[in-house]
Design a protein around this motif. Structure first.
Motif, short mmCIF file in Angstrom:
data_model
loop_
_atom_site.label_atom_id
_atom_site.label_comp_id
_atom_site.label_asym_id
_atom_site.label_seq_id
_atom_site.Cartn_x
_atom_site.Cartn_y
_atom_site.Cartn_z
N LEU A 117 123.13 -17.21 80.34
CA LEU A 117 122.31 -17.81 80.89
C LEU A 117 121.79 -19.14 79.94
O LEU A 117 121.71 -18.26 79.10
CB LEU A 117 121.04 -17.09 81.68
N SER A 118 122.18 -20.34 79.81
CA SER A 118 121.45 -20.74 79.31
C SER A 118 120.21 -20.88 79.31
O SER A 118 119.57 -21.85 78.09
CB SER A 118 121.94 -22.07 79.36
N VAL A 132 125.28 -9.47 82.36
CA VAL A 132 124.50 -11.10 81.97
C VAL A 132 124.28 -11.12 80.59
O VAL A 132 123.85 -10.12 80.55
CB VAL A 132 123.93 -11.58 83.76
N VAL A 133 124.35 -12.15 79.91
CA VAL A 133 123.73 -12.25 79.09
C VAL A 133 122.55 -13.29 78.79
O VAL A 133 123.58 -13.89 79.35
CB VAL A 133 124.28 -11.86 77.30
N ALA A 134 121.60 -13.05 77.90
CA ALA A 134 121.14 -15.01 77.00
C ALA A 134 121.58 -15.49 76.63
O ALA A 134 122.61 -15.33 75.73
CB ALA A 134 119.98 -14.30 77.34
N ARG A 135 122.31 -16.74 76.66
CA ARG A 135 122.76 -17.46 75.39
C ARG A 135 122.29 -17.37 73.85
O ARG A 135 122.99 -18.02 72.95
CB ARG A 135 122.54 -18.96 75.54
N GLU A 136 120.90 -17.30 73.93
CA GLU A 136 119.51 -16.61 73.13
C GLU A 136 120.03 -15.40 71.83
O GLU A 136 119.95 -15.26 71.14
CB GLU A 136 118.75 -17.45 72.63
N ALA A 172 127.75 -5.89 74.75
CA ALA A 172 127.81 -6.47 76.71
C ALA A 172 129.42 -6.20 76.64
O ALA A 172 130.00 -6.17 77.73
CB ALA A 172 126.98 -7.86 76.34
N VAL A 173 130.35 -7.03 75.90
CA VAL A 173 131.97 -7.65 76.00
C VAL A 173 132.18 -5.87 76.69
O VAL A 173 132.80 -5.46 77.16
CB VAL A 173 132.19 -8.94 75.12
N SER A 174 131.95 -5.28 75.10
CA SER A 174 132.36 -3.91 75.38
C SER A 174 131.91 -2.80 76.26
O SER A 174 133.03 -2.46 76.60
CB SER A 174 131.83 -2.78 74.45
N ALA A 175 131.20 -3.30 76.60
CA ALA A 175 130.63 -2.42 77.69
C ALA A 175 130.69 -2.85 79.09
O ALA A 175 131.33 -2.05 79.87
CB ALA A 175 129.45 -2.48 77.97
N THR A 176 131.25 -4.49 79.11
CA THR A 176 131.81 -4.64 80.23
C THR A 176 133.50 -4.19 80.23
O THR A 176 134.01 -4.17 81.27
CB THR A 176 131.46 -6.32 80.53
N LEU A 177 134.06 -4.25 79.45
CA LEU A 177 135.17 -3.88 79.05
C LEU A 177 135.39 -2.95 79.71
O LEU A 177 136.17 -1.41 80.77
CB LEU A 177 136.31 -3.99 77.52
N ASP A 178 134.23 -1.71 79.59
CA ASP A 178 134.75 -0.19 79.83
C ASP A 178 133.90 0.15 81.04
O ASP A 178 133.89 1.30 81.63
CB ASP A 178 133.79 0.72 78.35
N GLY A 179 134.13 -1.00 82.16
CA GLY A 179 133.57 -1.19 82.92
C GLY A 179 131.80 -0.46 83.53
O GLY A 179 131.68 0.03 84.87
N GLU A 180 130.90 -1.18 82.46
CA GLU A 180 129.78 -0.96 82.39
C GLU A 180 128.65 -1.92 83.23
O GLU A 180 129.95 -3.51 82.70
CB GLU A 180 128.85 -0.18 80.96
N ALA A 181 127.71 -2.56 83.51
CA ALA A 181 127.05 -3.69 84.06
C ALA A 181 126.20 -4.04 83.27
O ALA A 181 125.79 -2.82 82.68
CB ALA A 181 126.97 -3.89 84.88
N VAL A 182 126.07 -4.91 82.54
CA VAL A 182 124.75 -5.05 80.83
C VAL A 182 124.39 -6.25 81.81
O VAL A 182 124.51 -7.69 82.61
CB VAL A 182 125.41 -5.38 79.70
#
Length: 237
Positions: free
Chosen positions: A110-111, A129-133, A142-152
Motif C-alpha cells: 500500500l502506497s 498486505v504491507v505498507a510501503r513505509e 511478511a515475505v517469509s510468512a507468506t511463503l510459509d502459507g500465512e497471511a500478513v
C-alpha cells in the motif's frame, strides 16, 4: 538505529550489486537448504525497488524487476510478487495476476494509508498486505510468512475484512473492550499521543487503529465516535 529498522527506501546498499551481477541465490531457512525463491518487485520508484532487493537478497531470495509480471510468473512457478498499489488500475492489475492458475503468491504493497484498498486487495486474491513505509525487518517477516502459507496484513485491514464490507461497518457494531476504553479516554480529554503511550503503540499506529475503529462503528470523526459510544451505553459497561 539498526539497519533492519530503517524504512525500505533508505536501505539500498552493496547487496544490490549481487542482483545486478545476476548471481543465483538460494532461499533458505536455518539449518535447511531449499530451492531458489524468485521475488518480483513492481513499484514505480527505483529507490524502493532497490531497497527491497537489498533487504530480501540477504535472506537468499533472487529479486527481479520484470516488465511483464504474468510472463514472469509463468516462467517462475512458485515465485512471489510484491505489487505496489497506487491507484485503482494497480488493483485491476493485481486482480488479473490473482486469476492466473495456479494462483500466484502476491503481496500487495500500500502506497497510501488506505485500509479499504488493502481489504479490496485481499478480496481480489492477494495473500498478504504491507505498507510501503514498512521497515526492512517487517517486510522480511511478511515475505517469509507468506511463503510459509500465512497471511500478513495491518490490523485495520483485518478489521474491515471481518465486517465483510467495502465501506463503513453497520452502526451497532460493538467494538472490543480495549477499543471502548480508548473512546472513554478520548472522551475524558486524552490526546492521541497520550493514548498511544498508554496503549503501547506509536502515535502513527494509534491514529490508524482509531480510523479503523471509526470505520467499524460507522462514523467518521472522534466526536461522532464518542457521541455514539454514549448513545449506545458502551461507557456504562
Amino acid at each position: 538505529m539498526r539497519n533492519h529498522d530503517r524504512p525500505l527506501a533508505g536501505s539500498c546498499h552493496a547487496l544490490s550489486c549481487r542482483l545486478r551481477s545476476g548471481q543465483q541465490l538460494s532461499g533458505h531457512r536455518e539449518g535447511q537448504v531449499t530451492a531458489t525463491v524468485h521475488v518480483a518487485v513492481l513499484d514505480p520508484l527505483p529507490v524502493f525497488r532497490h531497497g527491497v532487493a537489498a533487504s530480501l537478497s540477504c535472506l537468499g531470495y533472487l529479486v527481479e524487476e520484470p516488465a511483464n509480471a504474468e510472463v514472469w510468473l509463468r516462467e517462475r512457478p512458485g515465485g512471489i510478487v510484491l505489487l505496489t498499489l497506487c491507484c485503482t488500475e494497480d488493483l485491476d492489475r493485481l486482480t488479473a495476476l490473482c486469476r492466473l492458475r495456479p494462483r500466484p503468491l502476491v503481496v500487495a504493497v500500500l502506497s497510501a494509508d488506505d485500509a479499504s484498498l488493502g481489504m479490496r486487495a485481499m478480496q481480489a486474491g492477494a495473500r498478504s498486505v504491507v505498507a510501503r513505509e514498512v521497515t526492512v525487518s517487517a517486510l522480511q517477516r511478511a515475505v517469509s510468512a507468506t511463503l510459509d502459507g500465512e497471511a500478513v496484513m495491518p490490523t485495520e485491514v483485518a478489521d474491515l475484512l471481518v465486517t465483510d464490507r467495502g465501506g463503513r461497518a453497520p452502526r451497532g457494531s460493538v467494538p472490543s473492550a480495549e477499543q471502548i476504553a480508548w473512546l472513554r479516554r478520548l472522551s475524558d480529554g486524552w490526546t492521541v499521543t497520550r493514548l498511544a503511550l498508554d496503549a503501547g503503540y506509536s502515535e502513527r499506529a494509534m491514529y490508524r487503529l482509531l480510523r479503523a475503529l471509526y470505520q467499524r462503528i460507522g462514523v467518521s470523526t472522534r466526536l461522532e465516535a464518542i457521541v455514539l459510544a454514549h448513545d449506545k451505553g458502551w461507557f456504562e459497561n
